[in-house]
Design an enzyme around this catalytic site. Sequence first.
Site, PDB file in Angstrom:
ATOM      1  NE  ARG A 120       9.508 -32.176   1.764  1.00 39.61           N
ATOM      2  CZ  ARG A 120       9.988 -33.229   2.428  1.00 39.61           C
ATOM      3  NH1 ARG A 120       9.181 -33.993   3.119  1.00 39.61           N
ATOM      4  NH2 ARG A 120      11.265 -33.500   2.375  1.00 39.61           N
ATOM      5  CE  LYS A 142       1.169 -12.125  -6.476  1.00 35.87           C
ATOM      6  NZ  LYS A 142       1.428 -10.828  -7.136  1.00 35.87           N
ATOM      7  CD  GLU A 184      -1.761  -2.385  -2.384  1.00 29.84           C
ATOM      8  OE1 GLU A 184      -2.163  -2.394  -3.561  1.00 29.84           O
ATOM      9  OE2 GLU A 184      -0.633  -2.831  -2.052  1.00 29.84           O
ATOM     10  CE  LYS A 226      -4.940 -10.207  -3.902  1.00 30.14           C
ATOM     11  NZ  LYS A 226      -3.801  -9.790  -3.111  1.00 30.14           N
ATOM     12  CD  GLU A 236       1.708 -11.487 -10.733  1.00 27.10           C
ATOM     13  OE1 GLU A 236       1.313 -11.412  -9.550  1.00 27.10           O
ATOM     14  OE2 GLU A 236       2.672 -10.869 -11.170  1.00 27.10           O
ATOM     15  NE  ARG A 240      -2.344 -12.685  -7.263  1.00 26.56           N
ATOM     16  CZ  ARG A 240      -2.407 -13.436  -6.197  1.00 26.56           C
ATOM     17  NH1 ARG A 240      -2.712 -14.714  -6.308  1.00 26.56           N
ATOM     18  NH2 ARG A 240      -2.169 -12.934  -4.999  1.00 26.56           N
ATOM     19  CG  ASN A 244       1.964  -6.875  -9.134  1.00 28.61           C
ATOM     20  OD1 ASN A 244       1.896  -6.847  -7.910  1.00 28.61           O
ATOM     21  ND2 ASN A 244       2.150  -7.984  -9.811  1.00 28.61           N
ATOM     22  CG  HIS A 247       2.439  -3.122  -6.401  1.00 32.06           C
ATOM     23  ND1 HIS A 247       1.288  -2.411  -6.636  1.00 32.06           N
ATOM     24  CD2 HIS A 247       2.237  -3.767  -5.223  1.00 32.06           C
ATOM     25  CE1 HIS A 247       0.433  -2.624  -5.644  1.00 32.06           C
ATOM     26  NE2 HIS A 247       0.978  -3.435  -4.774  1.00 32.06           N
ATOM     27  CG  HIS A 251       7.666  -3.878  -4.954  1.00 37.25           C
ATOM     28  ND1 HIS A 251       7.257  -4.997  -5.644  1.00 37.25           N
ATOM     29  CD2 HIS A 251       6.777  -3.732  -3.937  1.00 37.25           C
ATOM     30  CE1 HIS A 251       6.176  -5.509  -5.060  1.00 37.25           C
ATOM     31  NE2 HIS A 251       5.853  -4.745  -4.034  1.00 37.25           N
ATOM     32  CG  HIS A 264       3.264  -2.217   0.182  1.00 41.70           C
ATOM     33  ND1 HIS A 264       4.158  -2.592  -0.797  1.00 41.70           N
ATOM     34  CD2 HIS A 264       2.038  -2.600  -0.280  1.00 41.70           C
ATOM     35  CE1 HIS A 264       3.517  -3.185  -1.783  1.00 41.70           C
ATOM     36  NE2 HIS A 264       2.226  -3.202  -1.511  1.00 41.70           N
TER      37      HIS A 264
HETATM   38  P1  NAD Z   1       2.346  -3.907   8.477  1.00 39.62           P
HETATM   39  O1  NAD Z   1       2.073  -5.346   8.519  1.00 39.62           O
HETATM   40  O2  NAD Z   1       3.745  -3.460   8.704  1.00 39.62           O
HETATM   41  O3  NAD Z   1       1.386  -3.182   9.514  1.00 39.62           O
HETATM   42  C1  NAD Z   1       1.477  -1.798   9.676  1.00 39.62           C
HETATM   43  C2  NAD Z   1       1.674  -1.385  11.140  1.00 39.62           C
HETATM   44  O4  NAD Z   1       0.432  -1.460  11.822  1.00 39.62           O
HETATM   45  C3  NAD Z   1       2.620  -2.276  11.920  1.00 39.62           C
HETATM   46  O5  NAD Z   1       3.355  -1.493  12.811  1.00 39.62           O
HETATM   47  C4  NAD Z   1       1.669  -3.190  12.666  1.00 39.62           C
HETATM   48  O6  NAD Z   1       2.231  -3.766  13.817  1.00 39.62           O
HETATM   49  C5  NAD Z   1       0.563  -2.241  13.003  1.00 39.62           C
HETATM   50  N1  NAD Z   1      -0.748  -2.821  13.237  1.00 39.62           N
HETATM   51  C6  NAD Z   1      -1.308  -3.898  12.640  1.00 39.62           C
HETATM   52  N2  NAD Z   1      -2.593  -4.006  13.001  1.00 39.62           N
HETATM   53  C7  NAD Z   1      -2.844  -3.003  13.868  1.00 39.62           C
HETATM   54  C8  NAD Z   1      -3.997  -2.584  14.573  1.00 39.62           C
HETATM   55  N3  NAD Z   1      -5.166  -3.186  14.400  1.00 39.62           N
HETATM   56  N4  NAD Z   1      -3.903  -1.530  15.389  1.00 39.62           N
HETATM   57  C9  NAD Z   1      -2.708  -0.871  15.516  1.00 39.62           C
HETATM   58  N5  NAD Z   1      -1.601  -1.191  14.861  1.00 39.62           N
HETATM   59  C10 NAD Z   1      -1.667  -2.251  14.030  1.00 39.62           C
HETATM   60  O7  NAD Z   1       1.912  -3.258   7.075  1.00 39.62           O
HETATM   61  P2  NAD Z   1       0.681  -3.524   6.109  1.00 39.62           P
HETATM   62  O8  NAD Z   1       0.457  -2.243   5.435  1.00 39.62           O
HETATM   63  O9  NAD Z   1      -0.433  -4.199   6.785  1.00 39.62           O
HETATM   64  O10 NAD Z   1       1.277  -4.563   5.062  1.00 39.62           O
HETATM   65  C11 NAD Z   1       2.345  -4.233   4.220  1.00 39.62           C
HETATM   66  C12 NAD Z   1       3.017  -5.494   3.759  1.00 39.62           C
HETATM   67  O11 NAD Z   1       2.078  -6.250   2.996  1.00 39.62           O
HETATM   68  C13 NAD Z   1       4.198  -5.253   2.860  1.00 39.62           C
HETATM   69  O12 NAD Z   1       5.250  -6.084   3.267  1.00 39.62           O
HETATM   70  C14 NAD Z   1       3.714  -5.649   1.490  1.00 39.62           C
HETATM   71  O13 NAD Z   1       4.741  -6.130   0.677  1.00 39.62           O
HETATM   72  C15 NAD Z   1       2.726  -6.716   1.829  1.00 39.62           C
HETATM   73  N6  NAD Z   1       1.697  -6.940   0.797  1.00 39.62           N
HETATM   74  C16 NAD Z   1       1.453  -8.210   0.417  1.00 39.62           C
HETATM   75  C17 NAD Z   1       0.469  -8.485  -0.505  1.00 39.62           C
HETATM   76  C18 NAD Z   1       0.153  -9.897  -0.868  1.00 39.62           C
HETATM   77  O14 NAD Z   1      -0.620 -10.109  -1.798  1.00 39.62           O
HETATM   78  N7  NAD Z   1       0.677 -10.863  -0.158  1.00 39.62           N
HETATM   79  C19 NAD Z   1      -0.277  -7.438  -1.052  1.00 39.62           C
HETATM   80  C20 NAD Z   1      -0.024  -6.138  -0.641  1.00 39.62           C
HETATM   81  C21 NAD Z   1       0.991  -5.903   0.296  1.00 39.62           C
HETATM   82  N1  GLY Z   2      -0.922  -7.639  -4.358  1.00 37.88           N
HETATM   83  C1  GLY Z   2      -0.826  -8.258  -5.631  1.00 37.88           C
HETATM   84  C2  GLY Z   2      -1.390  -9.630  -5.702  1.00 37.88           C
HETATM   85  O1  GLY Z   2      -1.895 -10.169  -4.753  1.00 37.88           O
HETATM   86  O2  GLY Z   2      -1.340 -10.231  -6.731  1.00 37.88           O
END
Ligand code: NAD
Ligand code: GLY
Length: 359
Positions: A120, A142, A184, A226, A236, A240, A244, A247, A251, A264
């Site tokens: 939890r 998030k 982003e 942010k 949100e 907030r 998006n 997005h 998405h 993404h």
């Molecule tokens: P990712 O986590 O898939 O990383 C991209 C690639 O880079 C992967 O292959 C990873 O292993 C590699 N990698 C990571 N760090 C590295 C480094 N330092 N050197 C070499 N390779 C490296 O993708 P991302 O773009 O970081 O994140 C995308 C995800 O984030 C999506 O799932 C999206 O939905 C999510 N997201 C979440 C929020 C939120 O607010 N929580 C906001 C935006 C995006």
């Molecule tokens: N990436 C959108 C949010 O964090 O609200």
Amino acid sequence: MRTLTVDLNHRSYPIHIGTNLLERVELLLPALAQKRAAIVTNTTVAPLYLDALKRALDDAGVAGISIILPDGERYKNWETLNLIYDALLENRCERSTTLIALGGGVIGDISGFAAATYLRGVPFIQIPTTLLSQVDSSVGGKTGINHPLGKNMIGAFYQPKLVLADTGTLNTLPDRELKAGIAEIIKYGLIRDIAFFEWLENNMAALLARDPDALGYAISRSCENKAIVVGRDERESGERALLNLGHTFGHAIENAMGYGNWLHGEAVAAGTILAARLSQKLGMLAAEDVGRITRIFEQAGLPTASPNIGIERYIQLMELDKKVEGGKMRFIVLDEIGKASIRSDVSRDDLSFVLKVHG
Ligand code: NAD
Ligand code: GLY
């Protein structure tokens, strides 16, 4: 190093941004409630940065348990989440065992959800290693996983205790991933910071060349934006949602093309162009601004044309968006560059127009 704060009263936390922070274990210690931590990472990041982090923890007498997941958006699902729970239980991790996410947004999102739900809720630290995760996903709480029917549909709001963004880790990031992160960054300029947008227009080449000063500035300024928005509207209920921008379309693209095929950030770039054209169709955004927005994404080497998956498929996927309220789709649109708003009165005709011409 620069330190920003996400201001959420007793759940406020720092974002440390700088180089060689992985070795600065004293920054992590305040968020560790016991001398054990579980590090979640993946098969790509582990060989690059896991040892350095474990060594630093070890020097402070903290034992690091490693949980190494398969790499990729397509693994952001229940099966992979269960691997984290399995490892936490097998290692008898307790309520005060901190979970550390070491990796990009996929690792951050899935580990955060594991931290929110294991026993939890256990303490959680974000160590983002992609540009996208350093400017966006590691901040704001998030967390979640994808569902075959929709992106990020299962999750929780769960804030980390701290974010440690070591910009040195970006040196190993592939170019395509760097560009995805820039999508982003552009978003913050578009929705609330025209001066930053103009800075990006003038400094895109430096960012793409990984100039450390340019990257440091863009990461800090993105996190500042942010942090302000999250501090005002953590869950949100209003402002907030503006984060998006692009997005809702993005998405849909990620899901329709198969998770991981469009990154993404790439889907957000193409989605933002659709959002800009929708804003123009609604009589809000000037044609010249749509041109300026298209140009900045082109400068960043990001896609500006969306895949043609068919209007019906776009609409079907967007009807599952988390912003849907009372069965109505809601879209983030631009009044001008630097100012966004939310519209729930977009007609199917307007949507079809935008998707037909540009889908
Ligand atoms: P990712 O986590 O898939 O990383 C991209 C690639 O880079 C992967 O292959 C990873 O292993 C590699 N990698 C990571 N760090 C590295 C480094 N330092 N050197 C070499 N390779 C490296 O993708 P991302 O773009 O970081 O994140 C995308 C995800 O984030 C999506 O799932 C999206 O939905 C999510 N997201 C979440 C929020 C939120 O607010 N929580 C906001 C935006 C995006
Ligand atoms: N990436 C959108 C949010 O964090 O609200």
